[in-house]
Enzyme design. Structure first.
Site, PDB file in Angstrom:
ATOM      1  N   ASP A 209     -24.213  33.701  11.911  1.00  0.00           N
ATOM      2  CA  ASP A 209     -25.242  33.692  13.438  1.00  0.00           C
ATOM      3  C   ASP A 209     -26.363  35.353  13.476  1.00  0.00           C
ATOM      4  OD1 ASP A 209     -25.996  33.860  15.898  1.00  0.00           O
ATOM      5  OD2 ASP A 209     -23.757  33.348  16.420  1.00  0.00           O
ATOM      6  N   ILE A 210     -26.661  34.673  14.131  1.00  0.00           N
ATOM      7  CA  ILE A 210     -27.836  35.869  14.137  1.00  0.00           C
ATOM      8  C   ILE A 210     -27.320  36.260  15.770  1.00  0.00           C
ATOM      9  CG2 ILE A 210     -30.034  34.649  15.641  1.00  0.00           C
ATOM     10  CD1 ILE A 210     -32.098  35.983  13.291  1.00  0.00           C
TER      11      ILE A 210
ATOM     12  N   GLY B 106     -31.420  24.669  18.371  1.00  0.00           N
ATOM     13  CA  GLY B 106     -31.656  25.883  17.193  1.00  0.00           C
ATOM     14  C   GLY B 106     -31.148  27.067  18.215  1.00  0.00           C
ATOM     15  N   VAL B 107     -31.871  27.940  16.440  1.00  0.00           N
ATOM     16  CA  VAL B 107     -31.590  29.572  16.799  1.00  0.00           C
ATOM     17  C   VAL B 107     -32.178  29.877  17.697  1.00  0.00           C
ATOM     18  CG1 VAL B 107     -33.628  30.170  15.353  1.00  0.00           C
ATOM     19  CG2 VAL B 107     -31.410  31.254  15.086  1.00  0.00           C
ATOM     20  N   ASP B 108     -33.344  29.357  18.601  1.00  0.00           N
ATOM     21  CA  ASP B 108     -33.399  29.612  20.051  1.00  0.00           C
ATOM     22  C   ASP B 108     -32.514  29.047  20.834  1.00  0.00           C
ATOM     23  OD1 ASP B 108     -35.604  30.449  21.836  1.00  0.00           O
ATOM     24  OD2 ASP B 108     -36.757  28.035  21.821  1.00  0.00           O
TER      25      ASP B 108
ATOM     26  N   THR C  13     -37.505  25.209   8.948  1.00  0.00           N
ATOM     27  CA  THR C  13     -36.676  25.062   9.336  1.00  0.00           C
ATOM     28  C   THR C  13     -35.712  24.504   9.501  1.00  0.00           C
ATOM     29  OG1 THR C  13     -34.747  26.766   7.300  1.00  0.00           O
ATOM     30  CG2 THR C  13     -36.684  26.766   6.439  1.00  0.00           C
ATOM     31  N   GLY C  14     -35.788  23.987  10.420  1.00  0.00           N
ATOM     32  CA  GLY C  14     -34.934  22.772  10.955  1.00  0.00           C
ATOM     33  C   GLY C  14     -35.401  22.394  12.098  1.00  0.00           C
ATOM     34  N   VAL C  15     -35.587  21.778  12.936  1.00  0.00           N
ATOM     35  CA  VAL C  15     -36.324  21.453  14.058  1.00  0.00           C
ATOM     36  C   VAL C  15     -37.564  20.391  13.313  1.00  0.00           C
ATOM     37  CG1 VAL C  15     -37.061  20.218  16.839  1.00  0.00           C
ATOM     38  CG2 VAL C  15     -35.126  21.434  15.796  1.00  0.00           C
ATOM     39  N   TYR C  16     -38.428  21.900  12.665  1.00  0.00           N
ATOM     40  CA  TYR C  16     -39.507  21.592  12.598  1.00  0.00           C
ATOM     41  C   TYR C  16     -39.223  21.001  10.896  1.00  0.00           C
ATOM     42  CZ  TYR C  16     -41.377  24.008  16.289  1.00  0.00           C
ATOM     43  OH  TYR C  16     -41.847  23.881  17.713  1.00  0.00           O
TER      44      TYR C  16
HETATM   45  N1  AR6 Z   1     -28.208  31.799  13.793  1.00  0.00           N
HETATM   46  C1  AR6 Z   1     -29.283  31.825  12.758  1.00  0.00           C
HETATM   47  N2  AR6 Z   1     -29.468  30.343  11.873  1.00  0.00           N
HETATM   48  C2  AR6 Z   1     -29.718  29.527  13.185  1.00  0.00           C
HETATM   49  C3  AR6 Z   1     -28.564  29.935  14.126  1.00  0.00           C
HETATM   50  C4  AR6 Z   1     -28.002  31.175  14.205  1.00  0.00           C
HETATM   51  N3  AR6 Z   1     -27.317  30.788  15.502  1.00  0.00           N
HETATM   52  N4  AR6 Z   1     -28.316  28.297  14.477  1.00  0.00           N
HETATM   53  C5  AR6 Z   1     -29.566  27.282  14.230  1.00  0.00           C
HETATM   54  N5  AR6 Z   1     -29.559  28.366  12.890  1.00  0.00           N
HETATM   55  P1  AR6 Z   1     -34.667  25.864  14.639  1.00  0.00           P
HETATM   56  P2  AR6 Z   1     -37.164  25.568  13.597  1.00  0.00           P
HETATM   57  C6  AR6 Z   1     -30.840  27.657  12.081  1.00  0.00           C
HETATM   58  O1  AR6 Z   1     -34.291  23.824  14.630  1.00  0.00           O
HETATM   59  O2  AR6 Z   1     -37.252  24.473  12.364  1.00  0.00           O
HETATM   60  C7  AR6 Z   1     -36.233  25.137  18.672  1.00  0.00           C
HETATM   61  O3  AR6 Z   1     -36.522  24.086  19.262  1.00  0.00           O
HETATM   62  C8  AR6 Z   1     -31.088  26.800  11.973  1.00  0.00           C
HETATM   63  O4  AR6 Z   1     -29.755  26.085  10.507  1.00  0.00           O
HETATM   64  O5  AR6 Z   1     -34.054  27.003  14.926  1.00  0.00           O
HETATM   65  O6  AR6 Z   1     -38.151  26.760  13.740  1.00  0.00           O
HETATM   66  C9  AR6 Z   1     -37.536  26.005  19.025  1.00  0.00           C
HETATM   67  O7  AR6 Z   1     -37.881  25.824  20.654  1.00  0.00           O
HETATM   68  C10 AR6 Z   1     -31.956  26.442  10.768  1.00  0.00           C
HETATM   69  O8  AR6 Z   1     -32.063  26.992   8.811  1.00  0.00           O
HETATM   70  O9  AR6 Z   1     -36.021  26.193  14.087  1.00  0.00           O
HETATM   71  C11 AR6 Z   1     -38.926  24.813  18.595  1.00  0.00           C
HETATM   72  O10 AR6 Z   1     -38.945  24.491  19.096  1.00  0.00           O
HETATM   73  C12 AR6 Z   1     -32.892  27.870  11.587  1.00  0.00           C
HETATM   74  O11 AR6 Z   1     -31.944  28.395  12.046  1.00  0.00           O
HETATM   75  C13 AR6 Z   1     -38.101  24.720  16.998  1.00  0.00           C
HETATM   76  O12 AR6 Z   1     -36.408  24.723  17.530  1.00  0.00           O
HETATM   77  C14 AR6 Z   1     -34.592  27.095  11.464  1.00  0.00           C
HETATM   78  O13 AR6 Z   1     -33.856  25.929  12.661  1.00  0.00           O
HETATM   79  C15 AR6 Z   1     -38.092  25.417  16.164  1.00  0.00           C
HETATM   80  O14 AR6 Z   1     -37.811  25.210  15.764  1.00  0.00           O
END
Ligand code: AR6
Length: 183
Positions: free
Chosen positions: A16-17, A38-40, A128-131
């Site tokens: 967890d970052i 997500g991470v945000d 690699t998550g929502v996007y």
């Molecule tokens: N620590 C590390 N990695 C994480 C954590 C964490 N606590 N939580 C999730 N991840 P994403 P994107 C991973 O969707 O695709 C947001 O709503 C997750 O499993 O967070 O760039 C923003 O506001 C995945 O591998 O980011 C934008 O609208 C990675 O982080 C949008 O999502 C990225 O997933 C950005 O989408």
């Protein structure tokens, strides 16, 4: 798994970052710099209002952050001193400059890290998550870009971590590491 590039240790870690004990963590943000999932969401929850207040100020001043760019804010209650917010591309099939924009996220984040004398920085797997960016492709872009940045910048951070949330993502980055560092 660690790799050394010049003065920099590159570390792939599953976790967890928000818990990273580094000078700066990178957030996978959106162009509006409005908290998402997500991470945000995790970073904003753990960091508290200082992050949202600084993002609101950047929204007022600059209107947000374009895709492929990055901005820096304090990190509030986190261990880290800074959060570097970068906006990854939404995956649209691969012919919409996604790879260039994703590479730019890593370059711009590292450029801001150097400007702010950051010695250690942690990245999530941007886009690699929502996007929807395919993780095995994103991992190659991420590691190639970081490797080239370190090779070209003597002031690059001495520790660069990738903190990967799940095992599937960590495996993709380990596979990419074997390819990128075999060259
Ligand atoms: N620590 C590390 N990695 C994480 C954590 C964490 N606590 N939580 C999730 N991840 P994403 P994107 C991973 O969707 O695709 C947001 O709503 C997750 O499993 O967070 O760039 C923003 O506001 C995945 O591998 O980011 C934008 O609208 C990675 O982080 C949008 O999502 C990225 O997933 C950005 O989408």
């Amino acid at each position: 798994m660690n790799t050394r590039i010049k003065q920099t240790d590159l570390e792939l870690i599953q976790g967890d970052i928000t818990k990273a004990e580094v000078d700066a963590i990178v957030n996978a943000a959106n162009s509006e710099l409005i908290g998402g999932g997500g991470v945000d969401g995790a970073i904003r929850r753990a960091g508290g209002t200082a992050i949202e207040n600084a993002c609101a100020e950047i929204r007022r001043r600059e209107g947000g952050c374009p895709t492929g760019k990055a901005v820096i804010t304090p990190a509030g209650d986190l261990y880290a001193k800074y959060v570097i917010h970068t906006v990854g591309p939404v995956w649209e099939g691969g012919n919409s400059a996604e790879a260039e924009l994703l590479a730019s996220c890593y370059q711009e984040s590292l450029r801001l890290a150097v400007e702010n004398h950051v010695q250690s920085v942690a990245f999530p797997s941007i886009s690699t998550g929502v996007y929807g960016y395919p993780t095995e492709k994103a991992a190659v872009v991420a590691l190639t870009t970081v490797k080239e940045f370190v090779e070209q910048n003597n002031a690059a951070p001495t520790t660069i971590q990738f903190i990967l949330f799940d095992e599937a993502t960590r495996t993709c980055y380990q596979d990419a590491q074997s390819v990128v560092f075999a060259k």
